[in-house]
Design a protein around this motif. Structure first.
Motif, PDB file in Angstrom:
ATOM      1  N   SER A 182       0.835  -1.197   0.000  1.00 20.58           N
ATOM      2  CA  SER A 182       0.000   0.000   0.000  1.00 20.58           C
ATOM      3  C   SER A 182       0.865   1.241   0.000  1.00 20.58           C
ATOM      4  O   SER A 182       0.589   2.216  -0.679  1.00 20.58           O
ATOM      5  CB  SER A 182      -0.920  -0.024   1.230  1.00 20.58           C
ATOM      6  OG  SER A 182      -1.731  -1.162   1.212  1.00 20.58           O
ATOM      7  N   SER A 186       0.787   4.179  -2.922  1.00 23.27           N
ATOM      8  CA  SER A 186       0.313   5.540  -2.676  1.00 23.27           C
ATOM      9  C   SER A 186       1.435   6.564  -2.707  1.00 23.27           C
ATOM     10  O   SER A 186       1.293   7.634  -3.288  1.00 23.27           O
ATOM     11  CB  SER A 186      -0.401   5.597  -1.325  1.00 23.27           C
ATOM     12  OG  SER A 186       0.482   5.153  -0.298  1.00 23.27           O
ATOM     13  N   ARG A 190       2.502   9.596  -6.053  1.00 28.49           N
ATOM     14  CA  ARG A 190       2.509  11.060  -5.952  1.00 28.49           C
ATOM     15  C   ARG A 190       3.755  11.675  -6.583  1.00 28.49           C
ATOM     16  O   ARG A 190       3.891  12.888  -6.617  1.00 28.49           O
ATOM     17  CB  ARG A 190       2.433  11.460  -4.474  1.00 28.49           C
ATOM     18  CG  ARG A 190       1.188  10.949  -3.769  1.00 28.49           C
ATOM     19  CD  ARG A 190       1.053  11.608  -2.399  1.00 28.49           C
ATOM     20  NE  ARG A 190       0.013  10.991  -1.608  1.00 28.49           N
ATOM     21  CZ  ARG A 190       0.225  10.102  -0.642  1.00 28.49           C
ATOM     22  NH1 ARG A 190       1.457   9.724  -0.377  1.00 28.49           N
ATOM     23  NH2 ARG A 190      -0.765   9.578   0.039  1.00 28.49           N
ATOM     24  N   ALA A 210      -3.243   3.730  -9.343  1.00 32.13           N
ATOM     25  CA  ALA A 210      -2.853   4.830  -8.470  1.00 32.13           C
ATOM     26  C   ALA A 210      -3.680   6.082  -8.746  1.00 32.13           C
ATOM     27  O   ALA A 210      -4.109   6.782  -7.822  1.00 32.13           O
ATOM     28  CB  ALA A 210      -1.367   5.126  -8.646  1.00 32.13           C
ATOM     29  N   VAL A 211      -3.937   6.367 -10.034  1.00 28.55           N
ATOM     30  CA  VAL A 211      -4.682   7.574 -10.397  1.00 28.55           C
ATOM     31  C   VAL A 211      -6.148   7.474  -9.969  1.00 28.55           C
ATOM     32  O   VAL A 211      -6.752   8.451  -9.515  1.00 28.55           O
ATOM     33  CB  VAL A 211      -4.572   7.817 -11.914  1.00 28.55           C
ATOM     34  CG1 VAL A 211      -5.504   8.937 -12.355  1.00 28.55           C
ATOM     35  CG2 VAL A 211      -3.136   8.158 -12.282  1.00 28.55           C
ATOM     36  N   MET A 212      -6.737   6.273 -10.082  1.00 29.61           N
ATOM     37  CA  MET A 212      -8.150   6.091  -9.767  1.00 29.61           C
ATOM     38  C   MET A 212      -8.414   5.889  -8.278  1.00 29.61           C
ATOM     39  O   MET A 212      -9.555   5.662  -7.874  1.00 29.61           O
ATOM     40  CB  MET A 212      -8.706   4.898 -10.563  1.00 29.61           C
ATOM     41  CG  MET A 212      -8.643   5.091 -12.067  1.00 29.61           C
ATOM     42  SD  MET A 212      -9.078   3.609 -13.022  1.00 29.61           S
ATOM     43  CE  MET A 212     -10.821   3.444 -12.640  1.00 29.61           C
ATOM     44  N   GLY A 213      -7.380   5.976  -7.455  1.00 27.38           N
ATOM     45  CA  GLY A 213      -7.572   5.899  -6.015  1.00 27.38           C
ATOM     46  C   GLY A 213      -7.572   4.502  -5.443  1.00 27.38           C
ATOM     47  O   GLY A 213      -7.984   4.310  -4.295  1.00 27.38           O
ATOM     48  N   PHE A 214      -7.097   3.520  -6.217  1.00 27.63           N
ATOM     49  CA  PHE A 214      -7.043   2.142  -5.718  1.00 27.63           C
ATOM     50  C   PHE A 214      -5.620   1.740  -5.361  1.00 27.63           C
ATOM     51  O   PHE A 214      -5.271   0.559  -5.403  1.00 27.63           O
ATOM     52  CB  PHE A 214      -7.595   1.176  -6.776  1.00 27.63           C
ATOM     53  CG  PHE A 214      -9.018   1.463  -7.160  1.00 27.63           C
ATOM     54  CD1 PHE A 214      -9.978   1.736  -6.193  1.00 27.63           C
ATOM     55  CD2 PHE A 214      -9.409   1.474  -8.493  1.00 27.63           C
ATOM     56  CE1 PHE A 214     -11.284   1.999  -6.545  1.00 27.63           C
ATOM     57  CE2 PHE A 214     -10.715   1.742  -8.853  1.00 27.63           C
ATOM     58  CZ  PHE A 214     -11.657   2.012  -7.881  1.00 27.63           C
ATOM     59  N   GLY A 215      -4.778   2.710  -5.032  1.00 29.15           N
ATOM     60  CA  GLY A 215      -3.395   2.415  -4.690  1.00 29.15           C
ATOM     61  C   GLY A 215      -3.257   1.551  -3.460  1.00 29.15           C
ATOM     62  O   GLY A 215      -2.275   0.833  -3.296  1.00 29.15           O
ATOM     63  N   GLU A 262     -13.585  -3.341  -8.664  1.00 25.34           N
ATOM     64  CA  GLU A 262     -12.555  -2.321  -8.837  1.00 25.34           C
ATOM     65  C   GLU A 262     -11.515  -2.758  -9.867  1.00 25.34           C
ATOM     66  O   GLU A 262     -11.018  -1.947 -10.647  1.00 25.34           O
ATOM     67  CB  GLU A 262     -11.885  -2.039  -7.489  1.00 25.34           C
ATOM     68  CG  GLU A 262     -12.827  -1.434  -6.447  1.00 25.34           C
ATOM     69  CD  GLU A 262     -12.159  -1.271  -5.105  1.00 25.34           C
ATOM     70  OE1 GLU A 262     -10.994  -1.739  -4.965  1.00 25.34           O
ATOM     71  OE2 GLU A 262     -12.771  -0.697  -4.193  1.00 25.34           O
TER      72      GLU A 262
END
Length: 676
Positions: A182, A186, A190, A210-215, A262
């Motif tokens: 994780s 995340s 960045r 990572a871009v779609m928030g499932f990092g 997801e």
């Protein structure tokens, strides 16, 4: 085109699977679907099915005569009509969809495959004699997939996206690995300084996750690791179910909520970015694939943890008496269900007890460490290929083992957990044996050089050597040559060595398996010295080429001594050392060995040897002069001169002895004894 011998073996295997599943309608449907998917590249039509059916029935009628009754004929016609009809139905229903999946997946991974091919070509560019650039394939030996993956750290990627987002890291189990993954998802996501554009599916997936928030969804890494196998085996129902079962075990190691939807969103977004001709049909095909995978995984969601707990509790309650009952009853029940199994379990009782104990441990380890167990089971399956174990014995073996466990417990959960785990192990073993049972391995099991020559005669020139040196199943591989040597099939091993070291010509291209042999087995001479010294003359004879024509009464002879002088790393080969330790005077006197050792001595070792012994020779000459000549001077020489010279010589000798020479003591003039 597939060689006739290989096609005959595949046909008999498929026909056997269909006949074996006739008593199980659900199993028969799965087998028919699997075979139907494998025939998608063929145009299966009703007239062709009728021709094929009539040919089989007529053949049986000719061979069996009166024993082939009208009822048997009707049964065979019905059976072949069902098989042919299922092939036609699958072709009409799924052919376009599966072809679209295969084509789009190839486009999504095209860049990585091209780069890997270039790297492999550079590694073997020096193998000009055996490289093939035509349609027959490559003539150079390719490293086993397990070694390539290990060299690349688990993934083959040249882009910084894979390294930035943890593509090359192995995921562990439990919450610890989840936290590490994780963090890598995340934190590195960045880092906007990385401007490299993802070009492969793996890289694009990690970027979109990572871009779609499932990092933080570390379980996606497990699905991604298995996704290539899932896509490439979508037409094989057995293989797809097996991969989903193993995937469910790996996903079960991660805590928290797992939303398989997801992965679908990230998957479709990644494929849309990589496939330029993406359309609605692609959307339907990939959604259909993921629906099937999601259905299989959800059927096992939450069960592995409970099954592992129940099975561990049951095994923990077993005492030595219960384990002894398992060891005794397992093979007794198995031999009752399958008497033919006695021909393959000829070991001592101690060995059979060890096998039973190992299987008990493997069923629990399958829940704890599924990734490692799949690798171990695959390696074990390849060994069973060498043993020639029929796959139809695995069903009775599993049944017998479950019956024994049922005698020791009333816990349905523990029994179901054991049955499911053992069934998965047997499915993996069966698949590996089916994929690894080549006609070359069958010839080795029969220890027949004639059969082996017939088997490799079907191979293309460029792949002939690989057929005899590498059988690859997944990430595991086995060498038919080494297996023949280890199992004592020396007749087959001799045929392999002779075939590898035979120079073959195809127009202006020549094939010689020497480099491939020593690249696959750098220690082949050592192994032969230890396990099969009788094959050393065959190996060395193959390294000598003699022209069939003569010129002025002389024939040209080529000695291929490269691998006897130099190893793969450029250092000195240990071949001479191994041959010396073998202590066989006939081998030492072989022309190829004599040529190699003479070249090493004359061009490398002789000068070094002389330089190392120069000081010893100087002191030896000095010793001879002082003791044999100077002590016998004529009597009329002066006494002072006669005593001074030996004293000077003794001084030189003492100085030489202090610098590493032998120490010499005694009175030279008196002729006393020398002590060395």
């Amino acid at each position: 085109k597939t060689p006739r011998a290989v096609m005959a073996m595949r046909f008999m295997n498929g026909l056997t699977q269909l006949i074996s599943a006739l008593a199980d309608p659900k199993g028969l449907k799965i087998v028919a679907e699997t075979l139907g998917f494998q025939h998608l590249d063929l145009e299966v039509t009703v007239p062709r099915v009728c021709v094929f059916r009539d040919a089989i029935v007529e053949l049986l009628q000719v061979e069996l005569g009166s024993r082939f009754t009208p009822k048997a004929k009707q049964g065979w016609c019905t059976f072949l009509n069902y098989a042919g009809g299922s092939f036609i139905y699958i072709r009409v229903t799924f052919a376009d969809r599966l072809k679209m999946l295969t084509a789009s997946w190839a486009v999504a991974n095209k860049k990585a495959k091209e780069e890997h091919s270039v790297e492999a070509g550079e590694e073997h560019a020096d193998d000009a004699e055996v490289a093939s650039t035509g349609d027959e394939g490559t003539g150079s030996f390719v490293k086993p997939r397990a070694q390539l993956v290990a060299d690349a750290g688990g993934k083959t990627t040249n882009s910084s996206w894979g390294l930035k987002l943890g593509m090359g890291k192995k995921s562990g189990s439990g919450s610890g690995s989840k936290g590490n993954l994780s963090g890598s998802f995340s934190e590195e996501a960045r880092d906007f300084r990385n401007t490299t554009v993802p070009t492969t599916y793996d890289e694009m997936f990690m970027f979109n996750a990572a871009v779609m928030g499932f990092g933080g969804a570390a379980w996606m890494h497990e699905v991604l690791a298995s996704f290539d196998t899932i896509v490439t085996n979508v037409a094989n129902s057995y293989r797809l179910q097996e991969e989903c079962d193993v995937l469910s075990l790996r996903i079960a190691k991660y805590r928290g909520t797992i939303n398989l939807g997801e992965y679908r969103a990230v998957m479709l977004a990644s494929l849309r970015s990589l496939c330029k001709d993406w359309g609605s049909l692609h959307e339907v095909a990939w959604s259909w694939l993921w629906d099937n995978v999601e259905r299989m995984i959800k059927a096992l969601m939450g069960k592995p943890a409970a099954q592992q707990l129940a099975l561990g509790k049951f095994f923990g309650s077993l005492d030595e008496q219960s384990l002894g009952l398992i060891r005794r009853e397992l093979f007794a029940k198995f031999f009752l269900l399958a008497p033919a199994g006695q021909d393959y379990f000829k070991q001592s009782s101690t060995r059979l007890h060890f096998i039973a104990d190992k299987l008990v441990a493997m069923t629990l380890e399958m829940y704890k460490e599924p990734r490692r167990m799949v690798e171990d089971i695959s390696a074990l399956g390849l060994r069973h290929v060498g043993y020639g174990i029929p796959t139809d014995l695995f069903g009775p073996f599993v049944t017998a083992f479950v019956q024994v466990i049922r005698m020791l417990t009333q816990d349905d959960a523990a029994e179901e957990a054991f049955r499911w785990s053992l069934s998965l192990i047997s499915r993996i073993m069966t698949r590996v044996i089916n994929e690894g049972s080549t006609i070359v391995m069958r010839a080795i099991n029969a220890n027949s050089g004639k059969q082996l020559k017939t088997a490799v005669g079907c191979a293309p020139r460029g792949k002939r050597s690989l057929w005899m040196l590498n059988v690859q199943v997944g990430t595991q591989s086995i060498s038919p040559l080494m297996w023949a040597i280890e199992t004592g099939s020396l007749e087959a091993a001799k045929a392999i060595v002779s075939d590898l070291l035979t120079i073959r010509a195809d127009r202006d291209r020549y094939y010689f398996g020497m480099d491939i042999l020593f690249e696959r087995h750098p220690d082949i001479i050592k192994r032969l010295c230890l396990d099969a010294p009788g094959l050393l003359p065959t190996l060395f004879d193959g390294l000598i080429w003699r022209s069939r024509t003569s010129d002025n009464g002389q024939r040209r002879v080529n000695y291929y001594i490269k691998h006897l002088v130099q190893d793969a790393d450029g250092g000195v080969s240990k071949s001479t050392e191994w041959i010396t330790e073998n202590s066989d005077p006939k081998i030492v006197c072989h022309p190829i060995v004599a040529m190699a050792t003479d070249m090493i001595w004359n061009r490398v070792a002789f000068r070094t040897f002389l330089l190392g012994k120069a000081w010893f020779l100087f002191t030896l000459i000095l010793f001879v002069l002082s003791q044999s000549i100077l002590n016998h001077l004529k009597a009329y020489e002066q006494v002072n001169d006669a005593t001074a010279t030996p004293a000077s010589s003794r001084g030189h000798r003492l100085l030489a002895s202090e610098s590493g020479s032998s120490s010499i003591s005694g009175d030279a003039n008196s002729g006393s004894e020398l002590q060395v």
